[in-house]
Design a protein around this motif. Sequence first.
Motif, PDB file in Angstrom:
ATOM      1  N   GLY A 144      -2.076  23.487   0.371  1.00 17.68           N
ATOM      2  CA  GLY A 144      -0.732  24.060   0.444  1.00 17.68           C
ATOM      3  C   GLY A 144      -0.307  24.695  -0.859  1.00 17.68           C
ATOM      4  N   GLY A 145      -0.612  24.033  -1.969  1.00 22.55           N
ATOM      5  CA  GLY A 145      -0.241  24.573  -3.270  1.00 22.55           C
ATOM      6  C   GLY A 145      -0.971  25.865  -3.589  1.00 22.55           C
ATOM      7  N   MET A 146      -2.259  25.931  -3.229  1.00 21.78           N
ATOM      8  CA  MET A 146      -3.039  27.150  -3.472  1.00 21.78           C
ATOM      9  C   MET A 146      -2.509  28.305  -2.631  1.00 21.78           C
ATOM     10  SD  MET A 146      -6.841  25.457  -3.584  1.00 21.78           S
ATOM     11  CE  MET A 146      -7.717  27.020  -3.701  1.00 21.78           C
ATOM     12  N   THR A 169       8.781  25.787  -2.398  1.00 20.71           N
ATOM     13  CA  THR A 169       7.992  24.568  -2.629  1.00 20.71           C
ATOM     14  C   THR A 169       8.101  23.562  -1.489  1.00 20.71           C
ATOM     15  OG1 THR A 169       9.777  23.443  -3.825  1.00 20.71           O
ATOM     16  CG2 THR A 169       8.291  24.817  -5.122  1.00 20.71           C
ATOM     17  N   THR A 170       8.688  23.969  -0.372  1.00 14.48           N
ATOM     18  CA  THR A 170       8.803  23.058   0.768  1.00 14.48           C
ATOM     19  C   THR A 170       7.423  22.606   1.225  1.00 14.48           C
ATOM     20  OG1 THR A 170      10.865  24.056   1.518  1.00 14.48           O
ATOM     21  CG2 THR A 170       9.602  22.825   3.155  1.00 14.48           C
ATOM     22  N   GLY A 171       7.235  21.297   1.330  1.00 20.14           N
ATOM     23  CA  GLY A 171       5.970  20.749   1.807  1.00 20.14           C
ATOM     24  C   GLY A 171       4.912  20.549   0.746  1.00 20.14           C
ATOM     25  N   LEU A 172       5.195  20.947  -0.498  1.00 21.10           N
ATOM     26  CA  LEU A 172       4.201  20.797  -1.552  1.00 21.10           C
ATOM     27  C   LEU A 172       4.278  19.407  -2.167  1.00 21.10           C
ATOM     28  CD1 LEU A 172       4.351  24.204  -3.481  1.00 21.10           C
ATOM     29  CD2 LEU A 172       2.955  23.573  -1.499  1.00 21.10           C
ATOM     30  N   THR A 179       3.743  22.869 -10.758  1.00 24.14           N
ATOM     31  CA  THR A 179       2.981  24.086 -11.064  1.00 24.14           C
ATOM     32  C   THR A 179       3.794  25.320 -10.682  1.00 24.14           C
ATOM     33  OG1 THR A 179       0.862  22.962 -10.736  1.00 24.14           O
ATOM     34  CG2 THR A 179       0.865  25.371 -10.578  1.00 24.14           C
ATOM     35  N   MET A 180       4.436  25.260  -9.510  1.00 15.50           N
ATOM     36  CA  MET A 180       5.258  26.382  -9.070  1.00 15.50           C
ATOM     37  C   MET A 180       6.445  26.596 -10.008  1.00 15.50           C
ATOM     38  SD  MET A 180       5.213  28.683  -6.780  1.00 15.50           S
ATOM     39  CE  MET A 180       3.990  27.922  -5.699  1.00 15.50           C
ATOM     40  N   ILE A 184       7.474  30.044 -12.069  1.00 14.62           N
ATOM     41  CA  ILE A 184       8.798  30.674 -12.033  1.00 14.62           C
ATOM     42  C   ILE A 184       9.336  30.868 -13.440  1.00 14.62           C
ATOM     43  CG2 ILE A 184      11.197  30.340 -11.315  1.00 14.62           C
ATOM     44  CD1 ILE A 184      10.064  28.904  -8.802  1.00 14.62           C
ATOM     45  N   ARG A 185       9.163  29.864 -14.296  1.00 14.90           N
ATOM     46  CA  ARG A 185       9.621  29.996 -15.689  1.00 14.90           C
ATOM     47  C   ARG A 185       8.912  31.149 -16.393  1.00 14.90           C
ATOM     48  NH1 ARG A 185       8.821  24.195 -15.621  1.00 14.90           N
ATOM     49  NH2 ARG A 185      10.819  23.102 -15.420  1.00 14.90           N
ATOM     50  N   GLU A 186       7.621  31.293 -16.147  1.00  8.34           N
ATOM     51  CA  GLU A 186       6.862  32.365 -16.792  1.00  8.34           C
ATOM     52  C   GLU A 186       7.318  33.730 -16.294  1.00  8.34           C
ATOM     53  OE1 GLU A 186       2.846  31.370 -15.902  1.00  8.34           O
ATOM     54  OE2 GLU A 186       2.752  29.705 -17.341  1.00  8.34           O
TER      55      GLU A 186
END
Length: 323
Positions: A144-146, A169-172, A179-180, A184-186
Amino acid sequence: MTTTTPHSPAIAAEGLRKAYGDKVVLDGVDLTVPTGTVFSLLGPNGAGKTTAVKILSTLVTADAGTLRVGGHDLAADPQSVRAAIGVTGQFSAVDGLITGEENMLLMADLHHLSRSEGRRVTAELLERFDLVEAAKKPASTYSGGMKRRLDIAMTLVGSPRIIFLDEPTTGLDPRSRHTMWQIIRELVADGVTVFLTTQYLDEADELADRIAVLNNGKIVAEGTAEELKRLVPGGHVRLRFSDPDAYQSAATALREVTRDDEALALQIPSGGSQRELRSILDWLDATGVEADELTVHTPDLDDVFFALTGGTDIPQQTKENVR
């Protein structure tokens, strides 16, 4: 080419309205999102968050309102708006039947990049999102994250300066969520504006420069996380004692305390400011009363959310001051 400047808002909405039949989804919503910031829209299910995203990203037409995105009038120049934005919806746009790299190259084609430019951008983004090793594998095999990282990488192929992230990030799992957050910060560090909807209040607290709470189609409060937290009463300092005599002395001497005789604990209303804490500590020193534990409790965004959307009373004047 967008016409925004560092001093002009990336997104501006005034009087945004949308109804489906007799159901009013958005009822005169006003929003201003500064360039290069994270703006988070919170609200219960059915509050209208996704509808707002769809309208601002040109997928749905508003019934009324003056809307500008990326410096362009949404009604008069939707094509320029589309060129300035990227959208990652609640559900992944990744095609699981093809590889991650092929998904990226497909997006490059849709953005009319040349073959060489498309491959260059694809390679850079796959590396940036740590997907190089998985690039040749079918996306259906991704975690899911990938898949979420690939989804955002695909959104970035067109180099948008404004990105709509609808519950990204729902479900991660917690590691993938963090990581997400870093991604977003970057993006924001690079000058990208992020319009974020989320069900996770800690996510908004962690990432957002400003937060708006949407309920029953209206913005019921807007401000920084700290400003919103100050809307809710209930901040306090908790003193816990192991000596019953010390507890009794403190309970007798202190005013406006809530007693917990079983736990030998006192709760003192406080906003948690340095001045208030110093006053309590000075009082303890002056009277020779020694507490075994002092903890500060302040309202969090969960408290704010439930108060604003669940009927808890908040003074109207306070709401208006934050907005």
